[in-house]
Motif scaffolding. Sequence first.
Motif, PDB file in Angstrom:
ATOM      1  N   THR A  91       5.097  81.566 130.489  1.00 58.60           N
ATOM      2  CA  THR A  91       4.482  80.392 131.016  1.00 58.60           C
ATOM      3  C   THR A  91       3.145  80.106 132.126  1.00 58.60           C
ATOM      4  O   THR A  91       2.438  78.968 132.167  1.00 58.60           O
TER       5      THR A  91
ATOM      6  N   THR B 202      13.421  70.405 129.266  1.00 54.21           N
ATOM      7  CA  THR B 202      12.981  71.299 130.846  1.00 54.21           C
ATOM      8  C   THR B 202      13.801  72.733 131.217  1.00 54.21           C
ATOM      9  O   THR B 202      14.930  73.125 130.515  1.00 54.21           O
ATOM     10  N   SER B 203      13.169  72.677 132.422  1.00 54.94           N
ATOM     11  CA  SER B 203      13.898  74.039 133.430  1.00 54.94           C
ATOM     12  C   SER B 203      14.576  73.574 133.388  1.00 54.94           C
ATOM     13  O   SER B 203      14.851  71.954 133.717  1.00 54.94           O
TER      14      SER B 203
ATOM     15  N   TRP C  70       6.483  70.365 139.339  1.00 50.02           N
ATOM     16  CA  TRP C  70       6.085  71.496 138.229  1.00 50.02           C
ATOM     17  C   TRP C  70       4.427  70.724 137.720  1.00 50.02           C
ATOM     18  O   TRP C  70       3.125  70.747 138.044  1.00 50.02           O
TER      19      TRP C  70
ATOM     20  N   ARG D  51      12.254  84.546 135.275  1.00 52.89           N
ATOM     21  CA  ARG D  51      11.185  83.970 135.783  1.00 52.89           C
ATOM     22  C   ARG D  51      10.534  85.344 137.054  1.00 52.89           C
ATOM     23  O   ARG D  51      11.386  86.481 138.227  1.00 52.89           O
TER      24      ARG D  51
ATOM     25  N   GLN E  94      10.843  75.822 142.353  1.00 55.23           N
ATOM     26  CA  GLN E  94      11.176  74.239 142.054  1.00 55.23           C
ATOM     27  C   GLN E  94      11.637  73.087 143.243  1.00 55.23           C
ATOM     28  O   GLN E  94      12.026  74.225 144.702  1.00 55.23           O
TER      29      GLN E  94
ATOM     30  N   PRO F 195       7.504  70.408 129.014  1.00 51.42           N
ATOM     31  CA  PRO F 195       6.437  70.664 130.632  1.00 51.42           C
ATOM     32  C   PRO F 195       5.311  71.409 129.544  1.00 51.42           C
ATOM     33  O   PRO F 195       4.275  71.511 130.926  1.00 51.42           O
ATOM     34  N   LEU F 196       5.103  72.161 129.144  1.00 52.65           N
ATOM     35  CA  LEU F 196       4.156  72.960 128.756  1.00 52.65           C
ATOM     36  C   LEU F 196       3.201  72.840 127.204  1.00 52.65           C
ATOM     37  O   LEU F 196       3.607  71.718 126.951  1.00 52.65           O
TER      38      LEU F 196
ATOM     39  N   GLU G  50       9.073  67.126 135.470  1.00 51.35           N
ATOM     40  CA  GLU G  50      10.652  67.261 134.930  1.00 51.35           C
ATOM     41  C   GLU G  50      11.496  66.116 135.244  1.00 51.35           C
ATOM     42  O   GLU G  50      12.310  65.874 134.161  1.00 51.35           O
TER      43      GLU G  50
ATOM     44  N   GLN H  39       8.006  77.376 124.652  1.00 49.91           N
ATOM     45  CA  GLN H  39       9.139  76.228 125.007  1.00 49.91           C
ATOM     46  C   GLN H  39       8.641  74.834 123.121  1.00 49.91           C
ATOM     47  O   GLN H  39       9.246  74.499 122.403  1.00 49.91           O
TER      48      GLN H  39
ATOM     49  N   ASN I   8      13.444  79.304 129.568  1.00 47.21           N
ATOM     50  CA  ASN I   8      11.912  79.650 129.721  1.00 47.21           C
ATOM     51  C   ASN I   8      11.893  80.808 129.848  1.00 47.21           C
ATOM     52  O   ASN I   8      10.614  81.500 130.414  1.00 47.21           O
TER      53      ASN I   8
ATOM     54  N   ARG J 102       5.776  78.313 146.599  1.00 51.19           N
ATOM     55  CA  ARG J 102       5.788  76.735 146.081  1.00 51.19           C
ATOM     56  C   ARG J 102       7.325  77.270 145.129  1.00 51.19           C
ATOM     57  O   ARG J 102       6.576  78.428 144.282  1.00 51.19           O
TER      58      ARG J 102
ATOM     59  N   GLU K  98       6.316  80.570 140.844  1.00 53.42           N
ATOM     60  CA  GLU K  98       7.327  81.759 139.926  1.00 53.42           C
ATOM     61  C   GLU K  98       7.286  81.183 138.801  1.00 53.42           C
ATOM     62  O   GLU K  98       7.871  80.081 138.758  1.00 53.42           O
ATOM     63  N   ASN K  99       7.579  82.652 137.908  1.00 50.12           N
ATOM     64  CA  ASN K  99       7.659  80.966 136.080  1.00 50.12           C
ATOM     65  C   ASN K  99       7.613  82.688 135.630  1.00 50.12           C
ATOM     66  O   ASN K  99       7.290  83.594 135.606  1.00 50.12           O
TER      67      ASN K  99
HETATM   68  C1  MLT Z   1       8.625  74.580 137.165  1.00 48.94           C
HETATM   69  O1  MLT Z   1       7.894  75.585 137.904  1.00 48.94           O
HETATM   70  O2  MLT Z   1       8.653  73.967 137.383  1.00 48.94           O
HETATM   71  C2  MLT Z   1       8.830  74.846 134.799  1.00 48.94           C
HETATM   72  O3  MLT Z   1       8.994  76.037 134.962  1.00 48.94           O
HETATM   73  C3  MLT Z   1       7.408  74.600 134.619  1.00 48.94           C
HETATM   74  C4  MLT Z   1       8.545  74.361 133.327  1.00 48.94           C
HETATM   75  O4  MLT Z   1       9.607  73.824 133.049  1.00 48.94           O
HETATM   76  O5  MLT Z   1       8.092  74.981 132.473  1.00 48.94           O
END
Ligand code: MLT
Length: 326
Positions: free
Chosen positions: A214, A89-90, A193, A149, A172, A33-34, A72, A40, A146, A170, A209-210
């Motif tokens: 990230t 993935t997260s 994402w 968060r 997930q 995802p990054l 994801e 990652q 990850n 927002r 939030e992350n």
């Molecule tokens: C998300 O917020 O959807 C994930 O944390 C993205 C990620 O996997 O880096």
Amino acid sequence: RKFTFATTAALMASVWGGAALAQETREFEVSLPLGPESHQAVGVLKFGEELERLSEGRLTIRPQYDNALGAEREVVEGMSFGLIDMGITSTGPMGGFVNDFMLFDLPYIFTTADAAYAFLDSEHGTALADKLEAETNVKILGWMENGFRHNTNNVRALNTPEDLAGIRHRTQESRVQVDTWTALGANASPMAWTEVFTALQQGVMDSQENPVPTIYDVKFYEVQEYLNLTQHVYSPAPLMMGADLFNSLSEADQTIVLEAAAIATPVQREASQQMEQDLVAELETLGMTVTRPDLAPFKERVQPVIAQWKDTVGAELVDAALATAP
Ligand code: MLT
């Protein structure tokens, strides 16, 4: 790619007979995802390096950054159906496949990274991986991370949950996360994402939030003013492979894949922790206002969410995770 694999395997089989299958050459596409500088990527690239070394160059990877192969949830489905080889993935979207994975959406369950590692590296991590494989045909090779968060938004600093009032946040794609942020007082809604940066940029969302690495990797500092170290969830990032693909490899190559992941996982965790430490100051330099709120009122507000979801996630699993608190 399939052509190369099939012809190489056929050629070798004809030269050396059945035993030659152990000598397949293969390139695995890996979804991330990054980007290539992310925490990652450290794990995926180390995995690739070890895979190549242990197989003497026969097994390699091709990373596909920034969700180039899909969001994801689609990537997990892709591995399940054999359309995507591998991915990191997260765990956020994974509760949609197996309820137990919503454990990682429950707020303030893990309090330190070491406690989370001890849990993931115990029989609990193995049982979660076995369940995912049984129910989705996707195999976890290593529990990379990850990390913890934290909230970012462009409305105000969060000193107490009351500061979330009126903020469009927002989450997930997880019902537990929607309930958590609703309990905290935000207007919470789920979003994939791949849409988040634009939503923040265009003001469709105020908040997300992350983990810190990230937030840095995707340049949220360009569209978010406040970084609030809420540390509400510890988020693993499992490195995964389609189970059919894994099972199609020779036993020797399966061992190599697992060994490469076992070597890469602690390297990735360590890099992630280092980035978490270093990048808060960097984000401040880039213009974000950093707040370290007292977490007690946040924890108190979300207790009903844990109580509400505990049986669905698995009471024993939740209690075992809570027992890791030092
Ligand atoms: C998300 O917020 O959807 C994930 O944390 C993205 C990620 O996997 O880096």
